[in-house]
Design a protein around this motif. Structure first.
Motif: not given
Lengths: 347, 470
Positions: B110, B116, B432
């Motif tokens: 994350f 990512k 998220d």
């Protein structure tokens, strides 16, 4: 096509040659007095291309498990490579004659050799695998000094411009070593440092940090300071030739801090926009005050930040840019994840 | 760019649980995927095999001191280098040491922009040693954390323990992590291809595979399966003193001496009866998924003497008098009775021809009630649309304050004025959220949100969640 091609008269004019395809080009080095370009590829191959045509002259797969680092000595006669096999190879850049082969794996239980660097006059070569680093003498002897283990895996190496010390960045700070292997001091900082660059004037050490900041130390007083506000970790950092500017990545913009006078504290940096992906690599010209940036967008931009916040040149490589190298005689080479290597003449 | 992301499977579990066995299967079985393995520093997989990387599990805390920003520094380095060899492998399997906290691993995916951009976490797989789970669960906070973080729990060495002990371990796992899928295995003999494609961090896909997966706990505590040969009835409650012979020798997964305060009187008891094709665990589990959905429908009130149709959710009043419902099942049917309460609390029998039938199979389900000091799950549901702004504020505020205790958070939300499902995903303080597929016309728009963590205050969570209703 580049964002600024219209402005700059198109990319065809400046590209000397472009060689497409192949394994990802991770590292580039101008060798043989600027007559050849060495390309370090992810599969462990080092290839030497003719600098004027791009035609291959020589190639050898030095690290079957993959290459992670490559550096050239300041004269451009030697290359040093580090691989996933734990091997370090120092070889003649023209003949590929091996000068040294060092196997670090027994000492590290198989850690990768992720960093190699030559001292500014080429007298020493340094390399790091896991928590250990070694400094090897290349002239006037062949000592090999083992330094460490460090508190954490080494994330970057940088020699002092006078060639007497080596800085090793890691989680929790920087260790300074004399080139003869004695520990000089620790510069602690409670963060994970991901890169390190000694200022050409020798007065500052700058480090990119995992927590989206750039940290630096004044080496006369060892006072430290930081610059934050990055959207991402500024792994790519580069000092201008004069040492008056520090270019940093850490986002889609190239952020340039001025180290003129009292230093960057309290000042606003120049923000250079032109990438549409994270900045992946930065390099400073050895000839003048220009920088080049490469991005995950596949774009290479050349900047002269003192004069303008608009790039003076733009190249499209079509995939993540992994390496940029100024030749020192008006040329720039760039390599990308799609294996392509491009050489352009600087405006 | 996200479709270019290389999936990563995280393998956790105690030393000796069978991680190495599973890794060897992953490396040797013909599943058509080229795997890069990142093994821990004590890893046993030969280093000479291609693309096996040893990591030293360096935990990096950030300068801000926040544990939720703690990442695995070695992973950032290793994955960063592996990304440069893109095209040489299709999938990464990351093995952690037995004592590792999966938090920093998950957070790495994350927190770091470069990671990512190149990788996505597909799922966290925790291997549990069925034989030793009973000791490990009580002695080790890490054991509970590893179970809490999991998308899939492999209950390994299932051949070494009996059915009762297995069911008990399953109950414990379920009470800690209401969302993980549990799979029994011997020598980790699970289908590898499926294991490497969990979509555990892709809620849209997970919902499609198993629509009820976000139902945080089974709304029933016990199931008995009966071979019904002729006319039969379900007998509920009444003040029996006699031992009703259900033989729950294996406990019910909540036998830690915690107080079921709300169970002490049961004016109502709810049931669902379903036909089973076979009296085995797989058939029962499949039926349980259907029962979960039926329990979500309003219950029809039934009085003694009325019928109990298969596939219906019914409620009866229980008290001093026994209630008898006629089972509306065809002759020679295997009937599974899903009961809201455990038989110790509300007594249940099936009678046929005046005699009590012995269950062909029975099973206790974890009730999901958590202790404040323990790792557990809290599920929240509402069919009223939520306000995006309020939900965002509440969720961000909650994880800011309680991040260290929130291991995983998953949710599918129905937002006021939006035609698409909104999916949220969190690890500690990092959340998220994104819009997913459009709600189908015939679909009930229900917001479901599940927290897995420790010290979770169900009442506080419920109140906060309901305040988000538009």
């Amino acid at each position: 096509m580049g964002l600024f091609d219209g402005l700059l008269g198109g990319s065809k004019n400046k590209v000397a040659w472009a060689r497409p395809g192949g394994e990802p080009a991770l590292a580039l080095a101008w060798v043989g007095g600027g007559s050849a370009l060495a390309v370090g590829r992810s599969d462990g191959t080092v290839e030497v291309l003719d600098a004027s045509s791009g035609a291959p002259r020589r190639g050898e797969r030095l690290h079957p498990e993959g290459l992670l680092a490559m550096a050239q000595d300041p004269l451009g006669t030697l290359l040093a490579t580090g691989g996933a096999d734990g091997q370090v190879i120092v070889l003649d850049a023209t003949t590929f004659e091996r000068k040294k082969t060092i196997d670090t794996s027994a000492k590290t239980r198989g850690a990768w050799v992720e960093h190699v660097a030559f001292s500014p006059d080429g007298s020493f070569v340094a390399f790091a695998a896991g928590k250990l680093l070694w400094i090897g003498r290349l002239r006037g002897g062949s000592d090999l000094f083992e330094c460490g283990p460090h508190a954490s895996t080494i994330a970057g190496l940088s020699f002092s411009p006078d060639g007497t010390q080596l800085a090793a960045a890691r989680y929790g700070g920087v260790d300074l070593w004399s080139v003869e292997g004695s520990h000089v001091r620790e510069l602690p900082w409670k963060s994970s440092l991901v890169s390190i660059a000694w200022q050409p004037g020798g007065r500052y050490l700058a480090a990119g940090c995992q927590d989206d900041a750039v940290h630096f130390w004044r080496l006369d007083t060892f006072a430290d300071s930081m610059m934050g506000g990055y959207p991402s970790k500024p792994r790519a950092i580069a000092w201008s030739r004069s040492g008056e500017q520090l270019a940093t990545g850490g986002g889609q913009e190239v952020v340039v801090w001025s180290f003129k006078g009292k230093g960057p504290e309290g000042t606003s940096p120049a923000i250079l926009k032109g990438h549409e992906g994270l900045v992946s690599v930065l390099a400073a010209s050895p000839e003048d005050q220009r920088f080049a940036s490469g991005g995950r967008d596949g774009r290479v931009l050349v900047w002269r930040p003192q004069r303008s916040e608009t790039p003076v040149m733009s190249l499209e490589l079509g995939d993540v840019v992994h390496a940029i190298a100024f030749s020192g005689d008006g040329r720039l080479a760039a390599g990308a994840a799609n294996g392509s290597v491009t050489v352009a003449r600087l405006p | 760019m996200s479709d270019r992301c290389i999936p990563v499977t995280v393998l956790t579990g105690f030393l000796g649980a069978g991680k190495t066995t599973l890794l060897n299967r992953i490396l040797t079985e013909p599943h058509g995927l080229r795997i890069a393995v990142i093994e821990n520093e004590f890893g046993e997989i030969g280093i000479d095999q291609a693309l096996v990387v040893r990591s030293d599990e360096e935990i990096f805390e950030m300068n801000n001191g926040c544990i939720c920003c703690t990442v695995r520094g070695d992973l950032i380095r290793i994955l960063g280098n592996l990304a440069k060899r893109r095209g040489k492998f299709d999938h990464v399997v990351l093995e952690t040491t037995g004592l590792a906290d999966p938090g920093p691993v998950a957070q790495t995916f994350f927190m770091d922009e470069e990671i990512k951009a190149d990788f996505r976490i597909d799922g966290i797989v925790t291997v549990v040693d069925a034989k030793h789970a009973a000791q490990q669960k009580d002695r080790s906070g890490e054991w509970r954390e590893q179970v809490a973080f999991a998308d899939r729990v492999i209950l390994n060495k299932a051949d070494l323990v009996d059915e009762g002990a297995l069911a008990e371990v399953e109950s414990v796992v379920r009470s800690i992590n209401a969302l993980a899928r549990i799979e029994r295995a011997s020598r980790c003999d699970v289908p590898i291809r499926r294991l490497l494609d969990l979509g555990g961090f892709d809620l849209g896909r997970a919902m499609a595979i198993r629509p009820t997966f976000l139902v945080p706990e089974y709304p029933f505590e016990w199931t008995g399966v009966y071979a019904v040969g002729g006319p039969a009835s379900l007998e509920i409650g009444g003040d029996h003193d006699h031992d009703h012979g259900h033989g729950h020798g294996h406990g019910h997964g909540h036998g830690h001496g915690h107080d079921h305060g709300h169970h002490h009187d049961h004016p109502e008891a709810e049931f669902v009866a379903l036909a089973l094709p076979r009296a085995d665990d797989a058939a029962l589990k499949e039926a349980a998924e259907r029962a979960v959905r039926l329990f979500a429908e309003p219950a029809a009130a039934k009085k003694s003497g009325q019928g109990l149709p298969l596939g219906a959710h019914v409620a009866v009043h229980t008290g001093c008098h026994a209630v008898s419902l006629a089972l509306e099942a065809p002759k020679d049917t295997l009937v599974a009775v899903f009961a809201q309460h455990a038989p110790e609390e509300v007594c249940v029998h099936v009678k046929s021809g005046g005699a009590e039938l012995a269950p062909a199979l029975e099973r206790a389900w974890a009730d999901g009630h958590t202790h404040d000091d323990e790792v557990g799950s809290v599920g929240l549901t509402t069919d009223r649309p939520l306000d995006l702004k309020k939900t965002n504020q509440w969720l961000s505020g909650y994880v800011q304050a309680h991040g260290p205790d929130v291991y995983r958070l998953k949710g599918v939300l129905s937002l006021e004025g939006r035609d698409r499902r909104y999916v949220v995903q969190g690890v500690h303080m990092l959340i998220d959220g994104r819009e997913d597929e459009t709600w189908r016309a015939e679909e009930r728009r229900v917001s479901q949100l599940v927290f897995i963590g420790k010290h979770l205050d169900r009442k506080e969570l419920e109140a906060g969640f309901l305040d988000c209703v538009a």
